[in-house]
Design an enzyme around this catalytic site. Structure first.
Site, PDB file in Angstrom:
ATOM      1  N   ASP A  20       0.862  -1.172   0.000  1.00 44.88           N
ATOM      2  CA  ASP A  20       0.000   0.000   0.000  1.00 44.88           C
ATOM      3  C   ASP A  20       0.908   1.235   0.000  1.00 44.88           C
ATOM      4  O   ASP A  20       2.059   1.166   0.473  1.00 44.88           O
ATOM      5  CB  ASP A  20      -0.872  -0.018   1.262  1.00 44.88           C
ATOM      6  N   ALA A  21       0.402   2.358  -0.502  1.00 43.57           N
ATOM      7  CA  ALA A  21       1.246   3.559  -0.593  1.00 43.57           C
ATOM      8  C   ALA A  21       1.020   4.532   0.565  1.00 43.57           C
ATOM      9  O   ALA A  21       1.932   4.792   1.369  1.00 43.57           O
ATOM     10  CB  ALA A  21       0.994   4.267  -1.923  1.00 43.57           C
ATOM     11  N   TYR A  22      -0.205   5.040   0.684  1.00 42.49           N
ATOM     12  CA  TYR A  22      -0.458   6.153   1.607  1.00 42.49           C
ATOM     13  C   TYR A  22      -0.626   5.657   3.038  1.00 42.49           C
ATOM     14  O   TYR A  22      -1.568   4.927   3.347  1.00 42.49           O
ATOM     15  CB  TYR A  22      -1.664   6.965   1.131  1.00 42.49           C
ATOM     16  N   ARG A  51      -7.527  12.876   6.580  1.00 47.34           N
ATOM     17  CA  ARG A  51      -7.352  11.461   6.269  1.00 47.34           C
ATOM     18  C   ARG A  51      -8.650  10.670   6.473  1.00 47.34           C
ATOM     19  O   ARG A  51      -9.035   9.843   5.635  1.00 47.34           O
ATOM     20  CB  ARG A  51      -6.237  10.885   7.149  1.00 47.34           C
ATOM     21  N   SER A 127      -2.317   0.851  -4.955  1.00 39.71           N
ATOM     22  CA  SER A 127      -2.779   2.038  -4.225  1.00 39.71           C
ATOM     23  C   SER A 127      -4.050   2.638  -4.805  1.00 39.71           C
ATOM     24  O   SER A 127      -4.312   2.558  -6.004  1.00 39.71           O
ATOM     25  CB  SER A 127      -1.667   3.086  -4.269  1.00 39.71           C
ATOM     26  N   ASN A 128      -4.802   3.308  -3.914  1.00 40.70           N
ATOM     27  CA  ASN A 128      -5.925   4.143  -4.338  1.00 40.70           C
ATOM     28  C   ASN A 128      -5.477   5.329  -5.175  1.00 40.70           C
ATOM     29  O   ASN A 128      -6.275   5.916  -5.911  1.00 40.70           O
ATOM     30  CB  ASN A 128      -6.647   4.705  -3.100  1.00 40.70           C
TER      31      ASN A 128
END
Lengths: 235, 235
Positions: A20-22, A51, A127-128
């Site tokens: 995942d990125a964030y 967030r 990722s989103n």
């Protein structure tokens, strides 16, 4: 130094590490933190509300079937958060959004990715984030050459945790779910990837409670520096 | 007193008033409030976290395609919230869940429903709640005879804001979306019903910010006592 080799350990048979990125590779709090001069005591509350709303909007749009890309949703969430905190400052809004394109990577990330690559493992982001956001973040962090794939939900048109997102990683990597180790700091994402069938390392940076959702991450760690040992990489 | 009649006003052509249940007709904070003797200062934080996780879990399960009924999700969310607050008390858990079946109705609700019925409008609930939960709440509030329909998402197997939920109201009432006035205190629910095509009264009891989501509620009010006037019901 010779490449590390895989030995028997808690995660076996792994061919690729998907991140995942964030929140996992990139510190989503760092945009607000860099505006602490303007935000003062409102820095942490704004970062948290931004967030929370960003995630809410991805879930709500996904469930409604009304996708918008993550850049739009991130801006919408920021607008909500600023309004909720009584902040009306277009320049600050622009500054925060600009900073979201160049979030800080967590400190262990570059060395971790190098080690995984040296061991012959494939590496990817799932990722989103929109492709443009992810390219900017990866370039800023200097990790573009350490990733075999940067996969965005834009290719399936729906946000996590829709199963089509996790399936995208399998399709692009050409691997079955159980040969992928998925790392996320977001509990809901970690549980969903586990329910989907991936092996999962929940990087619980923020000391969250275990979610009461389908799935069960295989391992819980506090940061990603523990990953090589879990994969049996020596030395 | 003669039945009120419809006159031209902001909401015209309405044949039925459909209400969200939890937060809109029933005070979801009242379960924790009735345990204030045990919870003390933790009453409000527990109520807020319980509600936040309950909604999160509905959205996440909906998007994953892993539905569970609202009673299960409500218990899962309570377990998360109690653990996050360091409360390990099975009796208190049971007490809170029991109270969730008999939440207080907001004070204006019974008289409002009587007035709508007297004006010849149809009335219904459209809720995430399971049929058993809704029956218990409606009976406890003494409003069963004032509702033409109590509709649960269990009949479509997915939570709000999936469009199938709003469609359920149209199908059961045999009415087009624009002849239904939908009332919800939950901004995300109000926006989604609007995006779906219903006329929407956002009962913003908690002074929330406007959501940045598709849709736009037709009217924003602070409690449901304003609804008859919006519908043009006289006197």
């Amino acid at each position: 130094m010779a490449p590390a080799t895989l030995t028997s350990t808690s995660l076996t048979g792994i061919k690729a590490c998907v991140f995942d990125a964030y929140g996992t590779l990139f510190d989503v709090g760092s945009a607000a933190a860099r505006c602490a001069d303007a935000l003062g005591e409102r820095t942490a509350p704004l970062a948290a509300l931004w967030r929370d709303k960003q995630l809410q909007y991805t879930w709500l749009r996904g469930l409604q079937g009304r996708h918008a890309n993550f850049w739009t949703v991130t801006g919408d969430a920021l607008d909500y958060a600023l309004a909720a905190m009584g902040i009306d400052d277009a320049d600050l809004r622009d500054r925060l959004m600009g900073l979201y394109r160049t979030l800080d990577a967590f400190p262990e990330v570059p060395a971790l990715l190098r080690r995984l690559k040296a061991a012959g493992l494939r590496t990817a982001i799932l990722s989103n984030g929109s492709p443009a956001m992810l390219e900017a973040a990866v370039t800023h962090a200097g990790i573009a050459d350490l990733l075999d794939a940067v996969l965005s939900v834009e290719d399936v048109g729906v946000f996590k945790p829709h199963p089509a997102v996790y399936q995208l990683a399998l399709d692009r990597l050409g691997l079955p779910a159980d040969s992928i180790s998925f790392q996320s700091s977001n509990g809901w994402d970690a549980f969903a990837a586990s329910a989907f069938g991936m092996r999962v390392v929940w990087c619980n940076r923020y000391g969250q409670q275990r979610e009461r959702l389908p799935g069960a991450p295989d391992v819980e760690v506090r940061d990603l520096s523990e990953l090589p040992a879990l994969l049996g990489l020596r030395g």
